[in-house]
Design an enzyme around this catalytic site. Structure first.
Site, PDB file in Angstrom:
ATOM      1  N   SER A   1       1.178  -1.262   0.149  1.00 51.50           N
ATOM      2  CA  SER A   1      -0.106   0.261  -0.032  1.00 51.50           C
ATOM      3  C   SER A   1       1.157   1.220  -0.023  1.00 51.50           C
ATOM      4  O   SER A   1       0.901   2.017  -0.505  1.00 51.50           O
ATOM      5  CB  SER A   1      -0.888   0.484   1.021  1.00 51.50           C
ATOM      6  OG  SER A   1      -0.239   0.172   2.493  1.00 51.50           O
TER       7      SER A   1
ATOM      8  N   ASP B   1      -2.360   6.829  10.431  1.00 46.98           N
ATOM      9  CA  ASP B   1      -2.137   5.450  10.776  1.00 46.98           C
ATOM     10  C   ASP B   1      -0.944   5.003  11.450  1.00 46.98           C
ATOM     11  O   ASP B   1      -0.477   3.846  11.554  1.00 46.98           O
ATOM     12  CB  ASP B   1      -3.565   4.575   9.777  1.00 46.98           C
ATOM     13  CG  ASP B   1      -2.156   4.935   8.626  1.00 46.98           C
ATOM     14  OD1 ASP B   1      -1.167   6.086   8.579  1.00 46.98           O
ATOM     15  OD2 ASP B   1      -2.807   3.864   7.677  1.00 46.98           O
TER      16      ASP B   1
ATOM     17  N   HIS C   1       0.663   4.885   6.449  1.00 48.43           N
ATOM     18  CA  HIS C   1       0.441   5.988   5.632  1.00 48.43           C
ATOM     19  C   HIS C   1       0.939   7.121   5.930  1.00 48.43           C
ATOM     20  O   HIS C   1       0.536   7.877   7.143  1.00 48.43           O
ATOM     21  CB  HIS C   1      -0.929   6.076   5.046  1.00 48.43           C
ATOM     22  CG  HIS C   1      -0.722   4.185   4.900  1.00 48.43           C
ATOM     23  ND1 HIS C   1      -2.043   3.499   5.970  1.00 48.43           N
ATOM     24  CD2 HIS C   1      -0.442   3.608   3.511  1.00 48.43           C
ATOM     25  CE1 HIS C   1      -1.432   2.160   4.891  1.00 48.43           C
ATOM     26  NE2 HIS C   1      -0.888   2.132   3.567  1.00 48.43           N
TER      27      HIS C   1
END
Length: 855
Positions: free
Chosen positions: A92, A282, A285
């Site tokens: 990600s 978080d 990210h």
């Protein structure tokens, strides 16, 4: 003098010793930097990938140590990515980087996955430049497609060319899901990937990038993530990556030892240094600004060295400077060595063998060596270059320091020096130049509230051009060719030489061509039917007609396009009509306001209006009005939405604050008799500081700053060092250029015009303005015994030189040194012949330059 006073007295030449010692220190710093780190990283690719710091708090301006990072836009990516393929593979974090990279390449493409349901999908987009941008979801980097691509075998896709860039990112999923094998599995897979890249017969992509494992913010991780993901493991993984890709040298204590060859893979460890704990929610990210900066570093890594090697050289990270062409190198060498060679020949012919730089070759030596130093500074990697960063506190501090220096060096004359006297205009040019230099150094052009007043300062230089030259032509009535040659050569000698030495566009040094054009316009306006200039209606009508014709010419852009097309066809001159039109129209009428004020000043003097009993009242009214105008102007410009909004008003209102300042500065005899020596010193070399700053104080053709002392943290010290060298060289080049102008144009004995009662002195311009004539004058006894007023020297030359003697009707003996040009023959070429030869040489150089670029 007492012994204590002698002990603390300064050597009169202290400034020479300070500047020379500072220059020697800067050269030594450059040599040491090359030996220690520059030799191993000449293109600063390693600096781009490993070292740097944020210059701002908003994470918009990342500064790699020692090089300039380019902020890429869509149009900038076309040279290296058009019709090419870029592949991202990973997790990600890699996906987020992919979307930001893609959004820079083409802003019309998405900046994030369409929804969470498809975030673990593959993506492929095609940009407007037909670049194919692919992302493959593979957080463990262990699929067959990934292996095939890494080994140089392209998957069966529509696009089958070798990627321009391959970006691989993994690591966090190995920590998050222990069932995958954790750190041992990641190490084994990473080792296998790197071995595949190293063993491949062909590199899998032009640029292979392995992303570091992203640092985590443990305090912001969710409980289930925090249980298995630890910062210590991330550090260990990145350390392992670094040592695998860049094996350490066995002789770690020797700076001259060579390390084992690194793998053909780039590892941007600097990505983790760019992270900010406050920029993540978080813990995994980070904000769009930081990820966008990561993507920009990848573009600088891949694309900088693909860009055409033309100015401006504002991309110095991972980019090689071009080697000068044979013609360019020949010009540089000729300029640099001419003075020393001529000096040496004169020395060996001198029976006394006296070594002296005070002779006739000193200007050529200084000028040539300065050009050589400027080339080394901005066209080689000897010294570093970094980006600008505006800081309001730094801007205010520098302005206050400059103001303090100006006020502490104020001197007062014994008498009223007169309206716009030379010392005053030198001072005016000086403090304006200081403000412009600070503005350029800090990159304040984006700040509308600063940009707008700076535009007025540029207009003030042009105002002085109109005022000074008009005053000269009314008072002197000298419309001869020699005067034209002196002014144009003085304004353009340094600029034209730098055009060829630095391989740049003449119009990029916009001030010299702008002032030259305006001088020719003033000359033409005043010269046409000049015998009627004493008739004010006729003279004002000429100015109005000139103003109308120029406005019409610049409005009808096709005419300027036609002129520039003609120059390109005949003289191989490639100029941008659009850029030039902007420069001219921004200050379209201010020169004419200067011409009108010059006429008004002369008329006030002629009719002795200052002796009228109502004059003091008129002065008070003018002072009050001027204060109101200045307050209104600053309020008006600060209220503008942007600098572009202000630009629409500038040509109509710029004369108001200029005239208001002139009125306040000359409101009393005390103010007219005072001037700042520090500002006047800068004013006398204002043209040189404006031109030389492009390469020897700033860098990258003004796009960055020159770093003489390596290390971003040393910027304040570097500012002091570079400023000392810059001002010292500008001052000496100013003197040298003036002397070279004398040599090129020569001088002749002349009698003063009989059309004016005043005996004046004139000079070739060394700055944006020419001569100024004050109302109050000194008394000079002429040759016939009559006492006549003589005006103070104009604000364009640092000392009384050949032009002063010219106006006084004396002509000194030409020093014999330059007779080497004439080989002892009886024929000596005149100024027209010399300039014709030089124009021919420039035409030939332009032609050869075009041929060299096309081959």
């Amino acid at each position: 003098m007492s012994s204590s006073k002698r002990l603390f007295s300064l050597n009169p030449s202290w400034h020479h010793y300070l500047a020379l010692s500072t220059g020697a220190f800067a050269i030594l710093a450059g040599i040491l930097h090359y030996i220690i780190s520059g030799r191993a990283d000449p293109l600063h690719c390693n600096s781009l990938l490993t070292r740097g710091t944020w210059l701002d708090e908003n994470h918009r301006n990342w500064q790699p140590e020692g090089c300039m990072l380019h902020a890429y836009q869509s149009k900038d990516t076309t040279p290296c990515l058009a019709s090419r393929r870029v592949v991202f593979i990973g997790d990600s974090v890699t996906r987020s980087l992919y979307f930001h990279f893609m959004h820079i390449v083409d802003p019309k493409l998405p900046i994030a996955p369409p929804d969470d349901d498809h975030k673990h999908s593959n993506y492929s987009f095609i940009s407007e430049s037909v670049a194919t941008l692919d992302f493959f979801w593979d957080p463990f980097l262990n699929t067959s497609a990934t292996r095939s691509l890494v080994q140089g075998h392209l998957p069966a896709l529509d696009v089958n060319d070798r990627p321009a860039m391959l970006v691989l990112g993994s690591g966090l999923w190995y920590l998050r899901y222990a069932t995958t094998g954790g750190l041992p599995a990641w190490e084994a897979n990473t080792e296998s990937l790197l071995e595949s890249v190293s063993a491949a017969l062909q590199k899998p992509a032009d640029e292979v990038v392995i992303l570091p494992v992203e640092d985590i913010v443990s305090s912001k991780l969710s409980p289930d993530r925090a249980e298995t993901m630890h910062s210590s493991d991330v550090d260990a993984m990145n350390s392992d990556l670094h040592h695998r890709i860049n094996p350490p040298s066995p002789a770690i204590y020797s700076i001259f030892s060579s390390s084992p060859p690194a793998l053909p893979v780039s590892l941007p460890l600097v990505f983790n240094k760019m992270l900010d704990d406050a920029s993540t929610q978080d813990g995994l990210h980070f904000s769009d600004d930081i990820v966008k900066a990561h993507a920009n570093i990848l573009l600088n890594l891949r694309c900088n060295n693909v860009w055409p090697k033309t100015s401006p050289f504002d991309k110095t990270c991972c980019r090689a400077y071009p080697s000068p062409s044979f013609l360019q190198l020949a010009i540089i060498v000729a300029i640099v060595v001419y003075g020393p060679i001529m000096w040496y020949l004169a020395y060996i012919r001198n029976q006394t063998k006296s070594i002296s730089f005070a002779g006739e070759y000193r200007p050529a030596v200084i000028f040539g060596l300065s050009i050589g130093l400027i080339f080394i500074a901005d066209r080689t990697g000897f010294w570093l270059k970094e980006q600008k960063q505006f800081n309001p506190w730094t801007f205010g501090f520098l302005v206050l320091c400059s103001l303090a220096a100006g006020l502490t060096t104020v001197k007062r004359a014994d008498k009223d020096m007169g309206f716009l006297n030379r010392d005053q205009t030198d001072e005016w040019k000086g403090w304006m130049q200081v403000a412009i230099l600070i503005y350029h150094y800090l990159g304040a052009s984006k700040i509308s509230g600063i940009y707008n007043p700076i535009r007025v300062l540029v207009a003030a230089y042009l105002f002085m051009t109109g005022y000074g030259h008009t005053t000269f032509y009314i008072k002197k009535a000298d419309f001869g060719f020699l005067r034209i040659a002196q002014v144009l050569v003085r304004l353009n000698l340094l600029t034209v030489v730098l055009v060829y030495a630095m391989d740049v566009d003449y119009l990029s040094y916009y001030f010299s061509p702008l002032v030259s054009m305006w001088y020719l316009i003033v000359y033409a306006t005043m010269a046409i039917c000049s015998h009627y200039n004493d008739r004010m209606p006729f003279l004002l009508s000429k100015i109005a007609i000139s103003m109308g014709m120029l406005t019409w010419f610049m409005t009808e852009t096709w005419m300027l396009d036609a002129v520039f097309a003609f120059l390109e066809q005949v003289f191989n001159i490639h100029w941008s009509a659009r850029e030039w039109s902007f420069r001219v129209t921004l200050d379209l009428w201010i020169v004419y306001f200067g011409m009108v004020l010059a006429i008004a000043t002369i008329k006030i003097q002629a009719y002795r209006l200052t002796d009228h009993h109502l004059w003091p009242m008129a002065v008070k009214a003018a002072v009050g009005t001027s204060i109101f105008i200045l307050l209104w102007f600053f309020a008006f410009e600060l209220m503008q939405e942007s600098k572009f909004t202000y630009n629409a008003w500038h040509r109509y209102i710029s004369f108001l604050p200029i005239v208001a300042f002139i009125t306040l500065r000359n409101a009393s005899s005390s103010l007219r008799s005072c001037s700042s020596r520090a500002f006047a010193f800068i004013g006398r070399c204002s043209l040189e500081t404006f031109i030389i700053q492009y390469h020897l104080w700033l860098a990258g053709d003004t796009k960055g700053v020159l770093v003489l002392l390596p290390g971003t943290r040393w910027r304040p010290i570097n500012f002091v060092i570079s400023t000392i060298i810059f001002i010292y060289i500008s001052d000496h080049v100013s003197h040298a250029t003036g002397e070279l102008t004398t040599w090129i144009c020569g001088n002749k004995e002349t009698s003063l015009p009989t059309s004016t009662r005043n005996v004046t002195r004139h000079t070739a311009s060394s700055g944006p303005s020419a001569e100024s004539v004050p109302l109050a004058t000194d008394i000079h006894t002429s040759k016939d015994g009559d006492s006549r007023p003589i005006k103070p020297d104009s604000p364009v030359r640092p000392t009384r030189r050949w032009v002063d003697r010219l106006a006084d009707g004396t002509s000194p003996q030409r020093s014999p040194g330059y007779k080497v040009w004439y080989k002892g023959s009886g024929w000596i070429p005149g100024v027209k012949t010399k300039l014709a030869v030089w124009m021919g040489v420039m035409w030939l150089a332009n032609t050869l330059w075009t041929v060299a670029e096309s081959t």
